[in-house]
Scaffold this motif. Structure first.
Motif, PDB file in Angstrom:
ATOM      1  N   LEU A  88     -16.161 -33.607 -45.207  1.00 37.15           N
ATOM      2  CA  LEU A  88     -16.899 -34.533 -44.350  1.00 37.15           C
ATOM      3  C   LEU A  88     -16.138 -34.819 -43.063  1.00 37.15           C
ATOM      4  O   LEU A  88     -16.736 -34.939 -41.975  1.00 37.15           O
ATOM      5  CB  LEU A  88     -17.173 -35.839 -45.105  1.00 37.15           C
ATOM      6  CG  LEU A  88     -18.191 -35.741 -46.255  1.00 37.15           C
ATOM      7  CD1 LEU A  88     -18.220 -37.033 -47.059  1.00 37.15           C
ATOM      8  CD2 LEU A  88     -19.581 -35.427 -45.701  1.00 37.15           C
ATOM      9  N   GLN A  89     -14.810 -34.929 -43.152  1.00 41.06           N
ATOM     10  CA  GLN A  89     -13.999 -35.146 -41.951  1.00 41.06           C
ATOM     11  C   GLN A  89     -14.121 -33.961 -40.998  1.00 41.06           C
ATOM     12  O   GLN A  89     -14.230 -34.130 -39.773  1.00 41.06           O
ATOM     13  CB  GLN A  89     -12.540 -35.371 -42.338  1.00 41.06           C
ATOM     14  CG  GLN A  89     -12.273 -36.692 -43.036  1.00 41.06           C
ATOM     15  CD  GLN A  89     -10.813 -36.858 -43.409  1.00 41.06           C
ATOM     16  OE1 GLN A  89      -9.923 -36.590 -42.600  1.00 41.06           O
ATOM     17  NE2 GLN A  89     -10.573 -37.272 -44.636  1.00 41.06           N
ATOM     18  N   ASN A  90     -14.106 -32.732 -41.533  1.00 42.88           N
ATOM     19  CA  ASN A  90     -14.236 -31.542 -40.697  1.00 42.88           C
ATOM     20  C   ASN A  90     -15.617 -31.506 -40.028  1.00 42.88           C
ATOM     21  O   ASN A  90     -15.728 -31.185 -38.828  1.00 42.88           O
ATOM     22  CB  ASN A  90     -14.034 -30.281 -41.536  1.00 42.88           C
ATOM     23  CG  ASN A  90     -12.592 -30.125 -41.991  1.00 42.88           C
ATOM     24  OD1 ASN A  90     -11.665 -30.663 -41.356  1.00 42.88           O
ATOM     25  ND2 ASN A  90     -12.393 -29.394 -43.072  1.00 42.88           N
ATOM     26  N   GLU A 101      -9.474 -34.260 -57.196  1.00 44.01           N
ATOM     27  CA  GLU A 101      -9.531 -33.081 -56.333  1.00 44.01           C
ATOM     28  C   GLU A 101     -10.904 -32.936 -55.686  1.00 44.01           C
ATOM     29  O   GLU A 101     -11.017 -32.620 -54.501  1.00 44.01           O
ATOM     30  CB  GLU A 101      -9.205 -31.825 -57.152  1.00 44.01           C
ATOM     31  CG  GLU A 101      -9.168 -30.559 -56.316  1.00 44.01           C
ATOM     32  CD  GLU A 101      -8.786 -29.340 -57.132  1.00 44.01           C
ATOM     33  OE1 GLU A 101      -8.826 -28.219 -56.570  1.00 44.01           O
ATOM     34  OE2 GLU A 101      -8.451 -29.501 -58.330  1.00 44.01           O
ATOM     35  N   GLU A 102     -11.956 -33.215 -56.468  1.00 42.09           N
ATOM     36  CA  GLU A 102     -13.311 -33.123 -55.931  1.00 42.09           C
ATOM     37  C   GLU A 102     -13.528 -34.154 -54.826  1.00 42.09           C
ATOM     38  O   GLU A 102     -14.137 -33.856 -53.787  1.00 42.09           O
ATOM     39  CB  GLU A 102     -14.324 -33.329 -57.059  1.00 42.09           C
ATOM     40  CG  GLU A 102     -15.771 -33.194 -56.616  1.00 42.09           C
ATOM     41  CD  GLU A 102     -16.745 -33.364 -57.760  1.00 42.09           C
ATOM     42  OE1 GLU A 102     -17.937 -33.590 -57.475  1.00 42.09           O
ATOM     43  OE2 GLU A 102     -16.310 -33.277 -58.921  1.00 42.09           O
ATOM     44  N   LEU A 103     -13.015 -35.366 -55.035  1.00 42.73           N
ATOM     45  CA  LEU A 103     -13.139 -36.403 -54.014  1.00 42.73           C
ATOM     46  C   LEU A 103     -12.378 -36.014 -52.746  1.00 42.73           C
ATOM     47  O   LEU A 103     -12.859 -36.233 -51.619  1.00 42.73           O
ATOM     48  CB  LEU A 103     -12.612 -37.733 -54.557  1.00 42.73           C
ATOM     49  CG  LEU A 103     -13.513 -38.477 -55.545  1.00 42.73           C
ATOM     50  CD1 LEU A 103     -12.780 -39.679 -56.130  1.00 42.73           C
ATOM     51  CD2 LEU A 103     -14.800 -38.924 -54.865  1.00 42.73           C
ATOM     52  N   TYR A 104     -11.180 -35.461 -52.944  1.00 45.02           N
ATOM     53  CA  TYR A 104     -10.379 -35.056 -51.781  1.00 45.02           C
ATOM     54  C   TYR A 104     -11.099 -33.952 -50.993  1.00 45.02           C
ATOM     55  O   TYR A 104     -11.180 -34.003 -49.755  1.00 45.02           O
ATOM     56  CB  TYR A 104      -9.007 -34.563 -52.224  1.00 45.02           C
ATOM     57  CG  TYR A 104      -8.193 -33.995 -51.088  1.00 45.02           C
ATOM     58  CD1 TYR A 104      -7.511 -34.833 -50.206  1.00 45.02           C
ATOM     59  CD2 TYR A 104      -8.116 -32.606 -50.883  1.00 45.02           C
ATOM     60  CE1 TYR A 104      -6.780 -34.314 -49.148  1.00 45.02           C
ATOM     61  CE2 TYR A 104      -7.392 -32.081 -49.833  1.00 45.02           C
ATOM     62  CZ  TYR A 104      -6.713 -32.942 -48.965  1.00 45.02           C
ATOM     63  OH  TYR A 104      -5.995 -32.425 -47.916  1.00 45.02           O
ATOM     64  N   ASN A 105     -11.604 -32.949 -51.702  1.00 44.41           N
ATOM     65  CA  ASN A 105     -12.289 -31.848 -51.024  1.00 44.41           C
ATOM     66  C   ASN A 105     -13.531 -32.341 -50.293  1.00 44.41           C
ATOM     67  O   ASN A 105     -13.829 -31.904 -49.177  1.00 44.41           O
ATOM     68  CB  ASN A 105     -12.668 -30.764 -52.033  1.00 44.41           C
ATOM     69  CG  ASN A 105     -11.455 -30.041 -52.595  1.00 44.41           C
ATOM     70  OD1 ASN A 105     -10.383 -30.032 -51.965  1.00 44.41           O
ATOM     71  ND2 ASN A 105     -11.597 -29.446 -53.760  1.00 44.41           N
ATOM     72  N   ARG A 106     -14.252 -33.252 -50.922  1.00 43.40           N
ATOM     73  CA  ARG A 106     -15.441 -33.802 -50.270  1.00 43.40           C
ATOM     74  C   ARG A 106     -15.051 -34.588 -49.019  1.00 43.40           C
ATOM     75  O   ARG A 106     -15.695 -34.484 -47.967  1.00 43.40           O
ATOM     76  CB  ARG A 106     -16.202 -34.696 -51.250  1.00 43.40           C
ATOM     77  CG  ARG A 106     -17.399 -35.426 -50.660  1.00 43.40           C
ATOM     78  CD  ARG A 106     -18.220 -36.083 -51.757  1.00 43.40           C
ATOM     79  NE  ARG A 106     -19.135 -37.084 -51.227  1.00 43.40           N
ATOM     80  CZ  ARG A 106     -20.261 -36.819 -50.602  1.00 43.40           C
ATOM     81  NH1 ARG A 106     -20.621 -35.558 -50.406  1.00 43.40           N
ATOM     82  NH2 ARG A 106     -21.042 -37.787 -50.163  1.00 43.40           N
ATOM     83  N   SER A 107     -13.982 -35.392 -49.149  1.00 47.41           N
ATOM     84  CA  SER A 107     -13.513 -36.174 -48.001  1.00 47.41           C
ATOM     85  C   SER A 107     -13.085 -35.252 -46.864  1.00 47.41           C
ATOM     86  O   SER A 107     -13.443 -35.469 -45.692  1.00 47.41           O
ATOM     87  CB  SER A 107     -12.353 -37.073 -48.423  1.00 47.41           C
ATOM     88  OG  SER A 107     -11.788 -37.730 -47.317  1.00 47.41           O
ATOM     89  N   ALA A 108     -12.304 -34.200 -47.194  1.00 45.54           N
ATOM     90  CA  ALA A 108     -11.842 -33.272 -46.166  1.00 45.54           C
ATOM     91  C   ALA A 108     -13.014 -32.554 -45.516  1.00 45.54           C
ATOM     92  O   ALA A 108     -13.048 -32.360 -44.286  1.00 45.54           O
ATOM     93  CB  ALA A 108     -10.874 -32.266 -46.782  1.00 45.54           C
TER      94      ALA A 108
END
Length: 515
Positions: free
Chosen positions: A499-501, A490-497
Motif C-alpha cells: 500500500l505504501q508503494n 508477515e502478511e500485514l507487513y507485505n500488505r503495508s509495504a
C-alpha cells in the motif's frame, strides 16, 4: 526452579470440536490457536478432571472412593472366609509396622487392590463421577452432546495418565457413544510409603481421627471400634496428602465483575418458592461460571492466602492496576461489593465505573488473596482481555510468579505479547542457570525454564472438520510463538509495504500531472 514429582498427560478424541490430541501438563500450560478449535473445551476438561480426582495424585483418589472400597470389601467378605481376610490384614500391618521397607501397591491386601481397580474400571464409579462433572461444567443434559458431530466413529474418548520419571503410575480412559459407555483403568505397582515411614505413626493418627469422629457423633470412642478393613486405604490417603483445589476464571470476567451484584440479587429473589412460581423456567449457567460466581458471593477477606500470594497480588495491583481492589460489606445483602481505589486517592470507585482492565484483573487479585494455595491449579481464559500490550506482558510475569510459588497455571490466549514475554522469561531463566544467578528465594521471581512451560497449538486440519493439538517447542530465537502468528505478521507487513508503494506511485503520478 520448582519441580513436580509427577507429570500428567490428558488425551481427547472426538471431544467437542477436537478430533484428536494430547497435552502434557506443565507448571505453566498455555493453549493457543484460532477460535472454535477447542481451547476452552480442553481447559474445562482439565478443570473437571482435577476436581473429580482431587488434583492429579500419585494414586487415584476419587471423592467417595473410600465408601465404595468399603462396600466392595464387605461384599467380598460375604463370599470369602472372614478369618482369612482378617489374618491378611494383620499380617499386612505387622510386616510394615516399623517402616523398615517401602509400602508398595502390591503389598496391599488382595481385596483392597481389587477394589481400587474396580473403582477405575466400573463405568458406574469414576466414569459416573466424571460424566456428572462434565455435564455440570458444560451445562449439558447428556455427555453425548460433547461427542464431535462430524466424527465417523461417533465415539468420544478421554484419557489421563499420571507419569513419574517416564513411567505411568496409573491411567484411566472413558469412552462415550450413544449406544454404550465404557471405563478402563490400571494402577501400576507404585510406592505408597517410602522406607523409614512408620505405619504405626500413621495408624495412631488414623485412630485419633476416628475417635474424634465417633465422639462428635455421640458414639463410644473405643479404639477397638475402628474398622480394620479401612486401614490400608486410610494409610494411602494419609501418606499421599495430595488434596488440591482448582479455580477457573472464565472469559467475560469484566461483565460479571461489573454486574455480579445485580445478577446475584436477581437469583436470590427467584430462589424463594414464590420466585420460582413467577419464573418457572430459569436459564441455567455452566458449572465453571457458577463456581466462579460462588467464589465472589462467598468471598471472605478474612480468609487470607499465603504471604507469597499476597505479595504477588500486591505487585499486580502496583505494577498494572496502579491501585487497589477492595472488598466492602454490602448494605443491601450478605454478598460483598468490590471496588477500586486508585493510588494516592481516598475515594473508592465501583467496578461498573472503572475501566474494563480493572474489572478483568480484579478477580485475579481476589483469588490470589482469598483462594489460591500452593499446589492448587488456576485456569484463566484469555488473561490478556481488555489489557494494553504493556499490561499483557505484566500479566505474563504474574503467571510466572505463580508458577514459582508452586501454583499450576493453565491459560488460553490469543496474545502475541503474552507469548513473547513468556519466551523472554524462559530465556532469562536459562541465562540465570548458566551464570549461576538464580532468584529462587525471591517471592516475586518470574524466571522460567523450558521444561516448566508447555505451549499447545489447537489448529484445524484439512483432513477433518475437527482440530488437532500439537506442541510449540521453545526456540531461543523465535521464542514460543506459533508459526501462524509469524504468517499474520508477515502478511500485514507485505500488505503495508504494498500500500505504501502504491501510495508513493500515486503521489508521483499526481505530481507529474500537476507539472
Amino acid at each position: 526452579m520448582t519441580s513436580q514429582s509427577t507429570n500428567v498427560r490428558i488425551s481427547a478424541t472426538d471431544f467437542g470440536p477436537i478430533a484428536s490430541g494430547a497435552v502434557d501438563m506443565r507448571p505453566l500450560t498455555v493453549f493457543v490457536g484460532p477460535s472454535n478449535t477447542g481451547k476452552t473445551y480442553f481447559a474445562i476438561l482439565v478443570y473437571a478432571l482435577h476436581r473429580v480426582l482431587d488434583g492429579f495424585p500419585r494414586f487415584p483418589a476419587i471423592d467417595g472412593q473410600r465408601s465404595f472400597l468399603m462396600q466392595q470389601y464387605r461384599k467380598d467378605q460375604t463370599s470369602t472366609d472372614t478369618a482369612k481376610m482378617k489374618k491378611e490384614l494383620q499380617d499386612f500391618f505387622e510386616k510394615f509396622e516399623n517402616g523398615n521397607r517401602p509400602l508398595r501397591f502390591s503389598d496391599l491386601p488382595d481385596s483392597m487392590r481389587k477394589s481400587a481397580h474396580v473403582a477405575l474400571n466400573d463405568p458406574q464409579f469414576l466414569g459416573t463421577y466424571l460424566e456428572t462433572e462434565l455435564e455440570r461444567c458444560f451445562d449439558l443434559e447428556s455427555l453425548n452432546n460433547l461427542v464431535r458431530l462430524s466424527a465417523r466413529s461417533k465415539n468420544m474418548r478421554i484419557s489421563i495418565d499420571v507419569i513419574e520419571e517416564d513411567r505411568i503410575l496409573w491411567g484411566f480412559q472413558i469412552g462415550v457413544s450413544k449406544s454404550k459407555y465404557t471405563a478402563e483403568g490400571n494402577i501400576e505397582d507404585i510406592v505408597l510409603l517410602p522406607a523409614g515411614r512408620s505405619i504405626s505413626k500413621h495408624y495412631s493418627t488414623i485412630r485419633k481421627g476416628w475417635q474424634k469422629l465417633r465422639t462428635r457423633q455421640g458414639t463410644s470412642a473405643s479404639k477397638d471400634e475402628y474398622p480394620e478393613e479401612l486401614l490400608a486405604y486410610d494409610l494411602i490417603y494419609l501418606a499421599l496428602d495430595s488434596s488440591h483445589e482448582t479455580h477457573y476464571l472464565p472469559a467475560a470476567r469484566s461483565g460479571i465483575m461489573q454486574s455480579h451484584r445485580v445478577i446475584t440479587s436477581s437469583l436470590v429473589g427467584r430462589s424463594t418458592r414464590g420466585g420460582l412460581e413467577r419464573f418457572p423456567e430459569l436459564p441455567t449457567l455452566s458449572g465453571v461460571m457458577v463456581d466462579f460466581m460462588q467464589r465472589l458471593i462467598l468471598f471472605d477477606k478474612r480468609r487470607a492466602s499465603s504471604s507469597t500470594m499476597a505479595e504477588i497480588a500486591k505487585a499486580l495491583e502496583n505494577d498494572t492496576l496502579v491501585g487497589q481492589i477492595r472488598a466492602k460489606a454490602s448494605t443491601s445483602g450478605g454478598y460483598p461489593e468490590f471496588v477500586y481505589r486508585p493510588q494516592k486517592s481516598t475515594e473508592d470507585i465501583r467496578l461498573s465505573r472503572a475501566s474494563s482492565m480493572v474489572s478483568e484483573l480484579a478477580p485475579v487479585v481476589l483469588f490470589l488473596r482469598d483462594s489460591l494455595r500452593i499446589g492448587d491449579m488456576l485456569i484463566i481464559e484469555e488473561p490478556e482481555a481488555h489489557l494494553h500490550p504493556a499490561a499483557q506482558t505484566q500479566m505474563a510475569v504474574t503467571l510466572a510468579r505463580l508458577v514459582r510459588a508452586g501454583v499450576k497455571v493453565v491459560v488460553t490466549t490469543h496474545s502475541d505479547w503474552l507469548l513473547k514475554e513468556i519466551g523472554n522469561l524462559i530465556r532469562e531463566g536459562e541465562l540465570g542457570e548458566r551464570t549461576g544467578e538464580t532468584a529462587q528465594q525471591d517471592p516475586l521471581s518470574s524466571v522460567l525454564s523450558p521444561s516448566e512451560v508447555g505451549i499447545w497449538l489447537f489448529r484445524k486440519t484439512n483432513s477433518s472438520n475437527g482440530s488437532e493439538i500439537e506442541e510449540v517447542p521453545f526456540d531461543r530465537v523465535e521464542g514460543v510463538e506459533p508459526k501462524d502468528y509469524e504468517e499474520v505478521a508477515e502478511e500485514l507487513y507485505n500488505r503495508s509495504a504494498g500500500l505504501q508503494n502504491q501510495l508513493a506511485e500515486t503521489l508521483g503520478d499526481l505530481k507529474q500531472g500537476n507539472e
